[in-house]
Design a protein around this motif. Structure first.
Motif, PDB file in Angstrom:
ATOM      1  N   VAL A 188      -4.698   0.877  -1.665  1.00 45.96           N
ATOM      2  CA  VAL A 188      -4.454   0.304  -0.344  1.00 45.96           C
ATOM      3  C   VAL A 188      -5.737  -0.285   0.209  1.00 45.96           C
ATOM      4  O   VAL A 188      -5.760  -1.394   0.741  1.00 45.96           O
ATOM      5  N   GLU A 189      -6.805   0.475   0.084  1.00 40.41           N
ATOM      6  CA  GLU A 189      -8.088   0.012   0.597  1.00 40.41           C
ATOM      7  C   GLU A 189      -8.560  -1.231  -0.146  1.00 40.41           C
ATOM      8  O   GLU A 189      -9.223  -2.091   0.415  1.00 40.41           O
ATOM      9  N   GLN A 190      -8.194  -1.331  -1.423  1.00 40.41           N
ATOM     10  CA  GLN A 190      -8.588  -2.483  -2.231  1.00 40.41           C
ATOM     11  C   GLN A 190      -7.866  -3.757  -1.777  1.00 40.41           C
ATOM     12  O   GLN A 190      -8.447  -4.847  -1.776  1.00 40.41           O
ATOM     13  N   LEU A 191      -6.591  -3.613  -1.373  1.00 37.23           N
ATOM     14  CA  LEU A 191      -5.781  -4.782  -1.025  1.00 37.23           C
ATOM     15  C   LEU A 191      -5.787  -5.116   0.453  1.00 37.23           C
ATOM     16  O   LEU A 191      -5.637  -6.279   0.834  1.00 37.23           O
ATOM     17  N   ASP A 192      -5.931  -4.111   1.310  1.00 42.98           N
ATOM     18  CA  ASP A 192      -5.822  -4.322   2.749  1.00 42.98           C
ATOM     19  C   ASP A 192      -6.937  -3.588   3.481  1.00 42.98           C
ATOM     20  O   ASP A 192      -7.394  -2.541   3.038  1.00 42.98           O
ATOM     21  N   ASP A 193      -7.321  -4.130   4.616  1.00 41.18           N
ATOM     22  CA  ASP A 193      -8.306  -3.415   5.432  1.00 41.18           C
ATOM     23  C   ASP A 193      -7.707  -2.143   6.005  1.00 41.18           C
ATOM     24  O   ASP A 193      -8.364  -1.109   6.080  1.00 41.18           O
ATOM     25  N   ASP A 194      -6.437  -2.220   6.392  1.00 44.14           N
ATOM     26  CA  ASP A 194      -5.749  -1.079   6.968  1.00 44.14           C
ATOM     27  C   ASP A 194      -4.359  -0.999   6.357  1.00 44.14           C
ATOM     28  O   ASP A 194      -3.783  -2.024   5.955  1.00 44.14           O
ATOM     29  N   PRO A 195      -3.764   0.186   6.308  1.00 44.71           N
ATOM     30  CA  PRO A 195      -2.378   0.295   5.842  1.00 44.71           C
ATOM     31  C   PRO A 195      -1.475  -0.587   6.698  1.00 44.71           C
ATOM     32  O   PRO A 195      -1.598  -0.609   7.929  1.00 44.71           O
ATOM     33  N   PRO A 196      -0.553  -1.332   6.092  1.00 48.54           N
ATOM     34  CA  PRO A 196       0.273  -2.277   6.858  1.00 48.54           C
ATOM     35  C   PRO A 196       1.352  -1.601   7.695  1.00 48.54           C
ATOM     36  O   PRO A 196       1.926  -2.237   8.585  1.00 48.54           O
ATOM     37  N   PHE A 197       1.639  -0.338   7.426  1.00 51.08           N
ATOM     38  CA  PHE A 197       2.656   0.396   8.170  1.00 51.08           C
ATOM     39  C   PHE A 197       2.456   1.882   7.906  1.00 51.08           C
ATOM     40  O   PHE A 197       1.851   2.261   6.897  1.00 51.08           O
ATOM     41  N   PRO A 198       2.917   2.734   8.799  1.00 45.18           N
ATOM     42  CA  PRO A 198       2.811   4.180   8.560  1.00 45.18           C
ATOM     43  C   PRO A 198       3.592   4.559   7.303  1.00 45.18           C
ATOM     44  O   PRO A 198       4.745   4.159   7.129  1.00 45.18           O
ATOM     45  N   MET A 199       2.952   5.331   6.429  1.00 43.14           N
ATOM     46  CA  MET A 199       3.601   5.726   5.180  1.00 43.14           C
ATOM     47  C   MET A 199       3.041   7.066   4.741  1.00 43.14           C
ATOM     48  O   MET A 199       1.951   7.488   5.155  1.00 43.14           O
ATOM     49  N   ALA A 200       3.797   7.738   3.888  1.00 38.59           N
ATOM     50  CA  ALA A 200       3.396   9.064   3.428  1.00 38.59           C
ATOM     51  C   ALA A 200       3.983   9.292   2.044  1.00 38.59           C
ATOM     52  O   ALA A 200       4.921   8.590   1.630  1.00 38.59           O
TER      53      ALA A 200
END
Length: 749
Positions: free
Chosen positions: A623-635
């Motif tokens: 996630v960190e590699q593709l986006d600065d922040d997670p695009p939505f809450p996930m678990a």
């Protein structure tokens, strides 16, 4: 020597003699006279015998035509009720109304089959007379069936097949029996009194066979020329009308020369009867058959092989229908309904999610490893199955097992064309944590994760077992049950939260050792987790084998995903469902399973476990590699089988729960040669990217709100990952690494 017991045929009705031919014909004429069909034959000329025979038989023939719904295809749809997944049929037919059939088609069939159709009342006196003359004066028999009589035959045959009696053998025979003729005539006259000429033409053109599995003019028009029946031109209509006499003999694809010859006969007949002009005749007779290329024709494959997408979901739905007594008392009855009953089956499948699931599975298929990518999505709160895909080609044939083709649904269990599933590994760990909290603990409680071996024959608490405990029995030739971790120097005291985040095996075992094993299986049972355990029997997880806490049982992705959907739904678990509605061609609605949910875990307990699983998903390096922040809450949580033959990520947003697996079905061999697994090739770096690449494309189609926070969470900030620092652990940071172990036969993570 004469066999005096053999029945003697009366020479009066021996059709091998001229007298027999006369009497047989006059018997028919007598029947027609009794029916008032307009035939004026002197019954007295028969000497009373034929008339009496006709009258006797007439009394025994049913006065009403026994009908069944016309055999029509069933279709499975996505949840929009419009996107077709697959079509099931024994007869490829698309019924159309009289006005949806071209006038050329109506003219062609009347010209070649029944030129006096509009002048008779079901039985054509002139046709019978002509047939009688030919029969009497030659060695061949001439038929005199009207379109109405042919329609009767087709209706009787359809009714017999739909009821499961099989086709009526005499109905379409070249030489019909005397009783067949009588039956045809009486029913034809009755039909003419009940139906208009237009209704008879409509029924006839919808029911007739027109080559192979094509029935009715609409299906045939679409198959041969890619046009609706309303657009059939003169030459096309003549081809179809000519096929009625012998559908496969005059097949325009299989036997084009014979088809063209027969077509021209029909065109000539249409010309003589004034249905077409000389100019129209010349143009049509000089045209080619014009059938469309094979690649443009509709598939005549039926069922899940007929579709290019969602094959495994289609198979799952098919098994739902075939195993549910709602759709028939026996499996044979259900199969007949599915293939002939014109069912409209609306499912829960989301077409957009399905297409993305299939594309992502193919992208993440590990080439050259024998492994498959398997994924399914369910909707928390309903149990609706939204997507189901795997990176194999669907093919039920026995030869298809090699080369990436199979009919086995790796998402599903054996009741739905599936297998036994995959060992879950670490995906079982959140349930251990939930049981710990249920028993009065907290996620920040500390356990003795330094302990990496347990004595065999040691007692473990298990209140649901005889004596209130179970004995740890040897499962190998070692002296102890040895527990290994992938991350170095993690055998030390730590919190439940820390152990779950880093998937520390020694922490999970220590947690279970300090509590009642039955508290764990109580949680998994409430969530419906069933599979094949160490003793090779199917059922809930067994507390008598403590290694179950390491995910040793094989569980199907569908079952595991159903349990994880409860974490997205405040602890409420829902039975998975694939059917929204089922109606047949007559509009009859069948009862399908509704939404069936029940509270399995307290919402506050779920929120506490989710605190950790949110951090596992949102701080993954991918996630960190593709986006600065997670695009939505996930678990979610990773899991890896001990030999690294299966890896998974079970994760969820508020609106979608998805299980993504990379696994070698039925084989414990590592996906990597000699078991040398690269350090970056565990579930967090293989299965998680598969899950995330799919979810980031589709999650926004459903709710993606924040998960509820626990009322009494021990953590001030659920996304503050400083609590996972290795400063006191003798290591370095790097959250959400999956500490799956490949060195311990008992440790599936």
């Amino acid at each position: 020597m004469i066999d005096r017991m053999a029945p003697r045929k009366s020479p009066l009705f021996d059709t091998a003699t001229t007298v027999g031919k006369i009497m047989s014909f006059l018997g028919v004429a007598a029947l027609c006279g009794l029916l008032g069909a307009g035939l004026v034959f002197p019954l007295a000329a028969t000497g009373g015998a034929a008339a009496s025979a006709g009258s006797d038989i007439l009394e025994e023939i049913p006065a009403e035509l026994s009908e069944e719904p016309m055999s029509t295809p069933s279709r499975i749809y996505a949840n929009d009720g419009e996107t077709v997944i697959a079509t099931f049929f024994a007869e490829n037919r698309e019924p159309v109304s009289y006005d949806e059939i071209s006038q050329d088609m109506k003219d062609a069939i009347i010209a070649i089959e029944d030129e006096r159709f509009y002048d008779h009342g079901g039985v054509d006196a002139q046709g019978v007379a002509r047939a009688a003359v030919i029969t009497l004066t030659s060695s061949r028999q001439q038929g005199a069936s009207t379109l109405t009589m042919q329609y009767v035959n087709n209706v009787l045959n359809n009714a017999s097949v739909v009821r499961g009696d099989g086709p009526i053998l005499g109905a379409f025979a070249q030489e019909k029996t005397y009783a067949d003729k009588l039956r045809e005539m009486k029913l034809a006259v009755a039909i003419e009194q009940e139906m208009t000429k237009e209704e008879i033409i409509e029924g006839y053109l919808n029911i007739i066979q027109l080559g192979g599995r094509n029935y009715g003019v609409e299906a045939a028009a679409q198959y041969y020329w890619g046009v609706p029946a309303s657009e059939l031109d003169i030459q096309q209509s003549a081809v179809l009308a000519g096929m009625v006499q012998a559908p496969n003999t005059y097949h325009p694809i299989e036997n084009p020369d014979l088809a063209m010859e027969r077509r021209n006969v029909v065109l000539g007949t249409m010309l003589r009867q004034g249905f077409i002009t000389e100019e129209e005749y010349e143009e049509a007779v000089n045209s080619d058959l014009g059938v469309i290329p094979a690649e443009e024709r509709p598939s005549l494959d039926s069922g899940c092989m007929s579709t290019s997408w969602a094959n495994y979901f289609c198979d799952y739905v098919e098994q739902e229908i075939l195993t549910d007594e709602t759709f028939g008392e026996t499996r044979e009855d259900r199969e007949r309904l599915l293939h002939r009953g014109g069912l409209n089956i609306v499912t829960t499948l989301d077409a957009e999610l399905q297409e993305q699931a299939e594309a992502t599975a193919m992208e993440h298929r590990p080439d050259g490893t024998g492994a498959v990518a398997v994924i399914n999505s369910q909707e928390p709160g309903t149990g609706n199955v939204l997507a189901m895909a795997q990176s194999t080609r669907y093919d039920p044939s026995e030869e298809a097992e090699d080369g990436g083709a199979t009919s086995m649904n790796f998402n599903a269990g054996q009741s739905h064309s599936g297998g036994i599933g995959f060992p879950g590994g670490s995906v079982i760990k959140p349930f251990v944590a939930a049981a710990w909290i249920e028993e009065g603990g907290d996620m920040d409680d500390r356990v003795e994760a330094w302990r990496d071996e347990y004595e065999y024959y040691e007692e473990w608490d298990a209140s649901c077992m005889d004596g209130g405990s179970v004995t740890l029995l040897p499962e190998d030739d070692q002296e102890h049950w040895e527990i290994n971790n992938v991350i170095d120097d993690t055998e030390r005291e730590m919190s439940i939260d820390f152990g779950l985040y880093y998937s520390i095996n020694t922490a999970t075992v220590a947690t279970a050792y300090d509590m009642d094993l039955c508290a764990i299986t109580d949680v998994t049972n409430r969530l419906g987790i069933e599979g094949f355990n160490a003793l090779d029997d199917y059922g809930g997880l067994r507390p008598d084998t403590p290694s179950f806490i390491m995910g040793t049982a094989t569980v199907t992705p569908m079952v595991m995903n159903r349990a994880y959907a409860a974490f997205a739904n405040d602890g409420e678990v829902c039975e998975e469902r694939v059917l929204e509605s089922v109606t047949d061609a007559q509009g009859t609605e069948y009862e399908v399973p509704g939404i069936n949910c029940e509270q399995a875990i307290d919402p506050d307990i779920v929120a506490q476990v989710n605190d950790t699983m949110i951090n596992i998903a949102e701080t993954n390096a991918y996630v960190e590699q593709l986006d600065d922040d997670p695009p939505f809450p996930m678990a979610g949580k990773t899991g890896t089988h001990e030999s690294v033959s299966a890896m998974s990520f079970q994760g969820f947003t508020e609106g979608i729960s998805t299980g993504a697996y990379i696994a070698r079905p039925g084989d414990d061999t590592s996906l990597w040669a000699n078991g040398n697994v690269p350090t970056d090739q565990y579930a967090s770096s293989v299965a998680f990217p598969f899950w995330y690449d799919y979810m980031r494309e589709v999650a926004g189609n459903y709710d993606t709100g924040d998960f509820p926070e626990a009322d009494d969470s021990p953590f001030d900030n659920r996304r503050d990952t400083s609590r996972y620092a290795f400063s006191n652990m003798g290591g370095t940071g790097g959250g959400s690494s999956d500490s799956d172990d490949n060195g311990d036969d008992d440790d599936d993570d």
